[in-house]
Design a protein around this motif. Structure first.
Motif, short mmCIF file in Angstrom:
data_model
loop_
_atom_site.label_atom_id
_atom_site.label_comp_id
_atom_site.label_asym_id
_atom_site.label_seq_id
_atom_site.Cartn_x
_atom_site.Cartn_y
_atom_site.Cartn_z
N THR A 36 -8.07 -18.97 -3.23
CA THR A 36 -7.45 -17.72 -2.81
C THR A 36 -6.31 -17.26 -3.41
O THR A 36 -6.24 -16.15 -3.93
CB THR A 36 -7.06 -17.77 -1.21
OG1 THR A 36 -7.88 -18.57 -0.53
CG2 THR A 36 -6.65 -16.49 -0.74
N LYS A 37 -5.60 -18.12 -4.21
CA LYS A 37 -4.28 -17.98 -4.79
C LYS A 37 -4.41 -17.73 -6.41
O LYS A 37 -5.28 -16.85 -6.62
CB LYS A 37 -3.19 -19.06 -4.45
CG LYS A 37 -3.41 -19.45 -3.12
CD LYS A 37 -2.78 -18.30 -1.98
CE LYS A 37 -2.87 -18.62 -0.44
NZ LYS A 37 -2.71 -20.10 -0.27
N SER A 48 -6.45 -23.89 -2.76
CA SER A 48 -6.81 -22.75 -2.10
C SER A 48 -7.18 -21.84 -3.29
O SER A 48 -6.11 -21.43 -3.87
CB SER A 48 -5.51 -22.40 -1.32
OG SER A 48 -6.10 -20.93 -0.69
N GLU A 95 1.83 -32.28 -1.86
CA GLU A 95 1.81 -30.95 -2.12
C GLU A 95 3.08 -30.92 -3.14
O GLU A 95 4.13 -30.94 -2.74
CB GLU A 95 2.01 -29.90 -0.92
CG GLU A 95 1.73 -28.65 -0.80
CD GLU A 95 1.91 -28.00 0.23
OE1 GLU A 95 1.58 -28.58 1.32
OE2 GLU A 95 2.63 -26.93 0.28
N SER A 127 -12.55 -21.37 2.39
CA SER A 127 -11.15 -21.27 2.20
C SER A 127 -10.48 -22.37 1.87
O SER A 127 -11.16 -23.51 2.29
CB SER A 127 -10.61 -20.63 3.73
OG SER A 127 -10.65 -21.67 4.85
N GLY A 128 -9.17 -22.44 1.50
CA GLY A 128 -8.31 -23.73 1.26
C GLY A 128 -8.32 -24.32 2.75
O GLY A 128 -8.36 -25.58 2.68
N SER A 129 -8.23 -23.60 3.73
CA SER A 129 -7.87 -24.43 5.19
C SER A 129 -9.25 -25.03 5.52
O SER A 129 -9.36 -26.27 6.11
CB SER A 129 -7.94 -23.48 6.18
OG SER A 129 -6.73 -22.71 5.76
N THR A 173 -2.35 -26.15 -5.28
CA THR A 173 -2.50 -24.63 -5.01
C THR A 173 -1.42 -23.97 -6.06
O THR A 173 -1.84 -22.85 -6.89
CB THR A 173 -2.34 -24.43 -3.90
OG1 THR A 173 -3.42 -24.89 -3.09
CG2 THR A 173 -2.61 -22.79 -3.64
N PHE A 174 -0.28 -24.47 -5.81
CA PHE A 174 0.76 -23.61 -6.60
C PHE A 174 1.02 -23.95 -8.10
O PHE A 174 1.42 -23.20 -8.83
CB PHE A 174 2.33 -24.25 -5.84
CG PHE A 174 2.69 -23.59 -4.77
CD1 PHE A 174 2.14 -23.10 -3.75
CD2 PHE A 174 4.20 -23.32 -4.67
CE1 PHE A 174 2.37 -22.09 -2.75
CE2 PHE A 174 4.55 -22.82 -3.32
CZ PHE A 174 3.82 -22.34 -2.68
N MET A 186 -6.75 -30.60 -4.13
CA MET A 186 -7.26 -29.37 -3.23
C MET A 186 -6.92 -28.42 -3.80
O MET A 186 -5.66 -28.26 -4.34
CB MET A 186 -6.74 -29.91 -1.90
CG MET A 186 -7.13 -28.61 -0.92
SD MET A 186 -5.65 -27.79 -0.54
CE MET A 186 -6.43 -26.10 0.36
N LEU A 227 -0.14 -15.61 -2.48
CA LEU A 227 0.41 -15.89 -3.71
C LEU A 227 -0.72 -15.70 -4.63
O LEU A 227 -1.80 -15.85 -4.54
CB LEU A 227 1.39 -17.24 -3.76
CG LEU A 227 0.52 -18.26 -3.24
CD1 LEU A 227 0.52 -19.33 -4.61
CD2 LEU A 227 1.02 -18.74 -1.95
N LEU A 262 -11.22 -15.01 -0.58
CA LEU A 262 -10.57 -16.19 0.01
C LEU A 262 -11.56 -17.52 -0.46
O LEU A 262 -12.89 -17.42 -0.32
CB LEU A 262 -10.80 -16.06 1.64
CG LEU A 262 -10.05 -16.61 2.45
CD1 LEU A 262 -8.76 -16.61 2.49
CD2 LEU A 262 -10.57 -16.50 3.88
N GLY A 263 -10.87 -18.49 -0.70
CA GLY A 263 -11.67 -19.60 -1.04
C GLY A 263 -11.04 -20.82 -0.99
O GLY A 263 -9.80 -21.03 -1.07
N ASP A 299 -2.51 -31.24 -2.85
CA ASP A 299 -2.97 -29.84 -2.79
C ASP A 299 -1.90 -29.39 -3.87
O ASP A 299 -0.73 -29.38 -3.92
CB ASP A 299 -2.32 -29.40 -1.49
CG ASP A 299 -2.39 -27.71 -1.42
OD1 ASP A 299 -2.62 -27.17 -2.42
OD2 ASP A 299 -2.10 -27.38 -0.16
N TYR A 325 2.26 -27.36 3.79
CA TYR A 325 1.94 -25.75 3.97
C TYR A 325 1.83 -26.03 5.54
O TYR A 325 1.09 -26.45 6.08
CB TYR A 325 0.77 -25.63 3.02
CG TYR A 325 0.03 -24.31 3.60
CD1 TYR A 325 0.65 -23.19 3.31
CD2 TYR A 325 -1.36 -24.51 4.33
CE1 TYR A 325 -0.06 -21.84 3.69
CE2 TYR A 325 -2.00 -23.19 4.65
CZ TYR A 325 -1.32 -22.03 4.27
OH TYR A 325 -1.94 -20.91 4.56
C1 LIG Z 1 -2.76 -20.71 1.06
C2 LIG Z 1 -2.70 -22.07 0.89
C3 LIG Z 1 -3.47 -23.17 1.72
C4 LIG Z 1 -4.57 -22.58 2.57
O1 LIG Z 1 -5.53 -21.88 1.75
P1 LIG Z 1 -6.29 -20.46 2.47
O2 LIG Z 1 -7.34 -20.18 1.32
O3 LIG Z 1 -5.46 -19.59 3.16
O4 LIG Z 1 -7.22 -21.12 3.82
C5 LIG Z 1 -3.26 -24.25 1.39
N1 LIG Z 1 -2.11 -25.10 1.04
C6 LIG Z 1 -1.40 -24.11 0.19
C7 LIG Z 1 -0.36 -24.77 -0.71
C8 LIG Z 1 -1.71 -22.54 0.14
O5 LIG Z 1 -0.68 -21.69 -0.53
#
Ligand SMILES: *Cc1c(COP(=O)(O)O)cnc(C)c1O
Length: 381
Positions: free
Chosen positions: A195-196, A193, A142, A74-76, A173-174, A191, A328, A205-206, A171, A99
């Motif tokens: 998952t997004k 997530s 982030e 997961s991202g976490s 992710t966005f 980094m 998201l 989930l990753g 991070d 986050y």
């Molecule tokens: C969702 C998210 C995470 C955590 O990731 P998971 O896959 O839910 O553990 C971390 N940073 C951002 C910006 C996220 O949107």
């Protein structure tokens, strides 16, 4: 090579044994030795590595223009590995609107373990400089941030981190590598997530960490935490991600175009107090975003409904195409009342709604938000 080509070809080859063009997940947890005891295919046991994860990590490193990558469950799990790769007594600087899950890790899991942190407005480089102590080993950035879509200067932070002897982690992710590539701006680690947007279909989930330098000692400890800690993605999850990433550039560009249209509609709506989207000229980070995000402004936005928490919750209760859900980056548009999700440490305005813009037609999305906001606009009128 260009991103679209890498998204399809990096880490992917027809199967040597069968000629199969499309990859399949290899579920085996253990791999055979040669008569002389060697592992001819390089894999020994699935926690320390397996073919699907290697393919995914090769792909992620290529997309972020990095040297190496580590995939997590997961991202976490990925963010926790970064913090655990530090030592008790070290100090971390993180954004004041980080986050909420990352903030919870720092407060609840890592403070007890002796890792100190300061939450700072990372859009203010002077504030970051002032927060650096002799123990600062890591700056966690982030950008765009969640949920206010603040933009921080990756190159400026990289310079500060270098001077302090600290690592800069972004991070991203966005943004995804389609929008920005932090390693090319001087960040040490990226980094995600996954998952997004990288997963993109709200069904896996990753997490992932990508390093600019394969010899980075912090990344070496992260790799150890991945393989010895064991928070690794399954072969099936790696396969789903590889399959989804092939369309990442197309999805993110189309979602970004939709988000710009939705943001412009909301910005002109009488029931909306404020829209947070870096693609709007009035956004505080717009000029920086233009430089730092060559792929566009992304598909996340948030807005504040004119009124209070109840007005925002009533509007979100009326949507028909948007789904009321957290998370998201998927093909479907999601909307959520963010403060309700973030819990006790939330600093989010109570009238704020966060939107992940999907791949539906922009006109349908705009019509849906229009009807959901109409009663609030009537009250304004
Ligand atoms: C969702 C998210 C995470 C955590 O990731 P998971 O896959 O839910 O553990 C971390 N940073 C951002 C910006 C996220 O949107």
């Amino acid at each position: 090579m260009k991103l679209e080509t890498l998204a399809i070809h990096a880490g992917r080859h027809p199967d040597a044994a069968t000629g199969a063009v499309a990859p399949s997940p290899i579920l085996s947890t253990t791999f055979a030795r040669d008569a002389d005891g060697e592992y001819p295919h390089g894999h020994l046991y699935s926690r320390s590595g397996n073919p699907g994860r290697t393919a995914l990590e090769t792909l992620l490193a290529a997309l972020e223009r990095g040297a190496t990558a580590a995939a997590f469950a997961s991202g976490s799990a990925a963010s926790l590995a970064v913090f655990q790769a530090l030592s008790p007594g070290d100090h971390v600087i993180a954004p004041d609107d980080v986050y909420h899950g990352t903030r919870t890790q720092l407060r609840e899991l890592l403070a007890r373990w002796g890792l100190a942190h300061s939450l700072v407005d990372l859009t203010d480089l002077d504030a970051v400089r002032a927060a650096i102590t002799p123990a600062t080993r890591l700056i966690w950035a982030e950008t765009p941030s969640n949920p206010l879509l603040k933009i921080c200067d990756i190159a400026g932070l990289a310079e500060l981190a270098r001077t302090a002897g600290a690592t800069l982690v972004v991070d991203s992710t966005f943004a995804t590598p389609v929008i920005q590539q932090p390693l090319t701006l001087g960040a040490d680690l990226v980094m995600h997530s996954t998952t997004k947007y990288l997963g993109g279909h709200s069904d896996v989930l990753g997490g992932a960490l990508i390093a600019r330098d394969a010899g980075d000692p912090l990344f070496g400890r992260i790799r150890d935490l991945q393989t010895k800690g064991g928070a690794v993605p399954s072969p099936f999850d790696c396969w789903l991600l590889q399959r989804s990433i092939a369309t990442l550039p197309l999805r993110v560009r189309a979602q970004t175009a939709n988000a710009q249209a939705v943001a412009e509609f909301l910005a002109g709506h009488p029931a909306v107090e404020r829209v947070h989207y870096p693609g709007l000229p009035g956004h505080a980070g717009h000029a920086l975003a233009r430089r730092q995000m060559p792929g566009g402004f992304g598909a996340m936005l948030s807005f504040q409904v004119r009124g209070d928490r109840a007005t925002a919750l009533a509007a979100v209760g009326r949507v028909k195409i948007f789904t009321r859900a957290t998370s998201l980056g998927g093909i479907e548009s999601l909307i959520e009342h963010r403060a309700s999700v973030e819990g006790p440490y939330s600093t989010t305005p109570p009238n704020l709604l966060r939107v992940s813009v999907g791949l539906e037609h922009a006109e349908d999305l705009i019509a849906d938000l229009g009807q959901a906001l109409a009663p609030a606009a009537d009250r304004q009128g």
